[in-house]
Scaffold this motif. Structure first.
Motif, PDB file in Angstrom:
ATOM      1  N   UNK A   3       0.856   3.209  -0.234  1.00 36.72           N
ATOM      2  CA  UNK A   3       1.505   3.288   0.930  1.00 36.72           C
ATOM      3  C   UNK A   3       1.954   4.935   1.302  1.00 36.72           C
ATOM      4  N   UNK A   4       1.519   5.607   2.338  1.00 40.50           N
ATOM      5  CA  UNK A   4       1.866   6.864   2.841  1.00 40.50           C
ATOM      6  C   UNK A   4       2.734   6.961   3.704  1.00 40.50           C
ATOM      7  N   UNK A   5       3.895   7.378   4.001  1.00 38.59           N
ATOM      8  CA  UNK A   5       4.660   7.725   5.000  1.00 38.59           C
ATOM      9  C   UNK A   5       4.666   9.145   5.375  1.00 38.59           C
ATOM     10  N   UNK A   6       4.021   9.383   6.596  1.00 38.78           N
ATOM     11  CA  UNK A   6       3.820  10.789   7.190  1.00 38.78           C
ATOM     12  C   UNK A   6       4.209  10.972   8.308  1.00 38.78           C
ATOM     13  N   UNK A   7       4.599  12.279   8.737  1.00 42.55           N
ATOM     14  CA  UNK A   7       5.317  12.356   9.856  1.00 42.55           C
ATOM     15  C   UNK A   7       5.206  13.802  10.500  1.00 42.55           C
ATOM     16  N   UNK A   8       5.201  14.152  11.763  1.00 40.02           N
ATOM     17  CA  UNK A   8       5.159  15.364  12.581  1.00 40.02           C
ATOM     18  C   UNK A   8       6.554  15.140  13.384  1.00 40.02           C
ATOM     19  N   UNK A   9       7.194  16.383  13.054  1.00 37.32           N
ATOM     20  CA  UNK A   9       8.611  16.664  13.353  1.00 37.32           C
ATOM     21  C   UNK A   9       9.048  18.007  13.900  1.00 37.32           C
ATOM     22  N   UNK A  10       9.481  18.363  14.956  1.00 42.00           N
ATOM     23  CA  UNK A  10       9.597  19.665  15.197  1.00 42.00           C
ATOM     24  C   UNK A  10      11.183  20.000  14.906  1.00 42.00           C
ATOM     25  N   UNK A  11      12.069  19.198  15.348  1.00 43.25           N
ATOM     26  CA  UNK A  11      13.339  19.305  15.435  1.00 43.25           C
ATOM     27  C   UNK A  11      14.241  18.390  14.295  1.00 43.25           C
ATOM     28  N   UNK A  12      13.415  17.635  13.588  1.00 45.85           N
ATOM     29  CA  UNK A  12      14.164  16.837  12.518  1.00 45.85           C
ATOM     30  C   UNK A  12      14.267  15.305  12.967  1.00 45.85           C
ATOM     31  N   UNK A  20      14.020   7.252   6.499  1.00 48.37           N
ATOM     32  CA  UNK A  20      14.788   5.899   6.601  1.00 48.37           C
ATOM     33  C   UNK A  20      13.624   4.826   6.303  1.00 48.37           C
ATOM     34  N   UNK A  21      12.719   4.925   6.940  1.00 44.13           N
ATOM     35  CA  UNK A  21      11.606   4.017   6.720  1.00 44.13           C
ATOM     36  C   UNK A  21      10.974   3.856   5.111  1.00 44.13           C
ATOM     37  N   UNK A  22      10.824   5.113   4.675  1.00 37.33           N
ATOM     38  CA  UNK A  22      10.070   5.305   3.104  1.00 37.33           C
ATOM     39  C   UNK A  22      11.394   4.662   2.415  1.00 37.33           C
ATOM     40  N   UNK A  26      10.259  -1.223  -0.436  1.00 42.64           N
ATOM     41  CA  UNK A  26      10.677  -1.721  -1.797  1.00 42.64           C
ATOM     42  C   UNK A  26       9.552  -1.168  -2.717  1.00 42.64           C
ATOM     43  N   UNK A  27       8.278  -1.234  -2.222  1.00 47.17           N
ATOM     44  CA  UNK A  27       7.198  -0.904  -2.881  1.00 47.17           C
ATOM     45  C   UNK A  27       7.378   0.274  -3.821  1.00 47.17           C
ATOM     46  N   UNK A  28       7.101   0.401  -5.081  1.00 45.14           N
ATOM     47  CA  UNK A  28       6.958   1.832  -5.918  1.00 45.14           C
ATOM     48  C   UNK A  28       5.819   2.557  -5.685  1.00 45.14           C
ATOM     49  N   UNK A  29       4.689   1.916  -5.195  1.00 46.05           N
ATOM     50  CA  UNK A  29       3.599   2.920  -4.908  1.00 46.05           C
ATOM     51  C   UNK A  29       3.686   3.394  -3.449  1.00 46.05           C
ATOM     52  N   UNK A  30       4.466   4.136  -3.233  1.00 45.85           N
ATOM     53  CA  UNK A  30       4.937   5.055  -1.986  1.00 45.85           C
ATOM     54  C   UNK A  30       5.039   6.388  -2.040  1.00 45.85           C
ATOM     55  N   UNK A  31       4.683   7.197  -1.186  1.00 48.60           N
ATOM     56  CA  UNK A  31       4.728   8.606  -0.837  1.00 48.60           C
ATOM     57  C   UNK A  31       5.282   8.858   0.592  1.00 48.60           C
ATOM     58  N   UNK A 166       5.328  -4.943   5.785  1.00 45.23           N
ATOM     59  CA  UNK A 166       4.727  -4.905   4.745  1.00 45.23           C
ATOM     60  C   UNK A 166       4.602  -6.034   3.680  1.00 45.23           C
ATOM     61  N   UNK A 167       5.793  -6.488   3.686  1.00 47.03           N
ATOM     62  CA  UNK A 167       5.791  -7.673   2.801  1.00 47.03           C
ATOM     63  C   UNK A 167       4.858  -8.821   3.312  1.00 47.03           C
ATOM     64  N   UNK A 168       4.887  -8.874   4.718  1.00 47.17           N
ATOM     65  CA  UNK A 168       3.780 -10.044   5.312  1.00 47.17           C
ATOM     66  C   UNK A 168       2.482  -9.668   4.808  1.00 47.17           C
ATOM     67  N   UNK A 169       1.936  -8.398   4.836  1.00 48.05           N
ATOM     68  CA  UNK A 169       0.701  -8.228   4.264  1.00 48.05           C
ATOM     69  C   UNK A 169       0.550  -8.491   3.007  1.00 48.05           C
ATOM     70  N   UNK A 170       1.586  -8.227   2.129  1.00 49.00           N
ATOM     71  CA  UNK A 170       1.123  -8.732   0.695  1.00 49.00           C
ATOM     72  C   UNK A 170       1.179  -9.950   0.498  1.00 49.00           C
TER      73      UNK A 170
END
Ligand SMILES: Cc1cc2nc3c(=O)[nH]c(=O)nc-3n(C[C@H](O)[C@H](O)[C@H](O)COP(=O)(O)O)c2cc1C
Length: 174
Positions: A3-12, A20-22, A26-31, A166-170
């Motif tokens: 799993x990759x969590x990625x974002x575009x943010x100007x002011x935070x 917060x999502x990251x 609960x998966x340990x396979x996340x970045x 994500x749990x539902x996909x697993x």
């Protein structure tokens, strides 16, 4: 499932939501990475992409990133200054989804308000009264409310939503 969590943010604001999502996953396979540093998207199965809303659409860097994705499970999240339950917010999420939906599976969406930067409010103050963005009392109140977001509640809801999806996909794979 990587799993990759990625974002575009100007002011935070969107960065806060992404973190917060990251944290809720609960998966340990996340970045987690800003979009600028997420050049290896092909290495992931699930990509959760966040953006700030720019003129009713995903920020340009997020749109460019989304357009390139293929055969992924995708979650979309965003922050904007306007009301999160408005048509404007719905369209801003949909524009992100439209960039990926033909060649990917969209699994989850979330949008909430985010504080407008002080610079942009200052710019609105100097606009002529007949300008679309000219400040009114109603707009000032909305900006004051937007400044409370993303709130703790927004962050908690987004975290729970993406984790459960994500749990539902697993579970489906088992
Ligand atoms: C150039 C610019 C354009 C924006 N356009 C919109 C818009 O069309 N609709 C909206 O509701 N908010 C708009 N906003 C507000 C941002 O989407 C909002 O403050 C967002 O939370 C910023 O996220 P960030 O802190 O991650 O950069 C705009 C902000 C900027 C700076």
């Amino acid at each position: 499932m990587k799993i990759l969590v990625t974002y575009s943010s100007l002011s935070g604001n969107t960065k806060l939501l992404a973190e917060a999502i990251y944290a809720a996953l609960t998966s340990e396979n996340k970045t987690i990475l800003p979009i600028k540093e997420a050049s290896n998207a092909e290495n992931y199965d699930v990509i959760l992409v966040g953006y700030w809303v720019d003129k009713g659409a995903p920020s340009q860097e997020a749109a460019e990133f989304l357009r390139k994705l293929c055969d992924k499970k995708i979650g979309i999240f965003a922050t904007l200054g306007y009301w999160p339950d408005s048509d404007h917010a719905y369209e801003a999420l949909k524009k992100g989804e439209d960039l990926v939906k033909d060649s990917n599976e969209v699994i989850c969406r979330y949008i909430c308000q985010g504080k407008l930067s002080d610079q942009i409010i200052e710019a609105f103050k100097s606009m002529p009264k007949d300008h679309f963005h000219a400040l009114t009392d109603e707009k000032l109140r909305r900006y004051e409310i937007a400044a409370r977001h993303p709130s703790k509640a927004d962050l908690a809801v987004a975290g729970e939503l993406f984790e459960e999806r994500l749990q539902s996909i697993c579970l489906k794979k088992e």
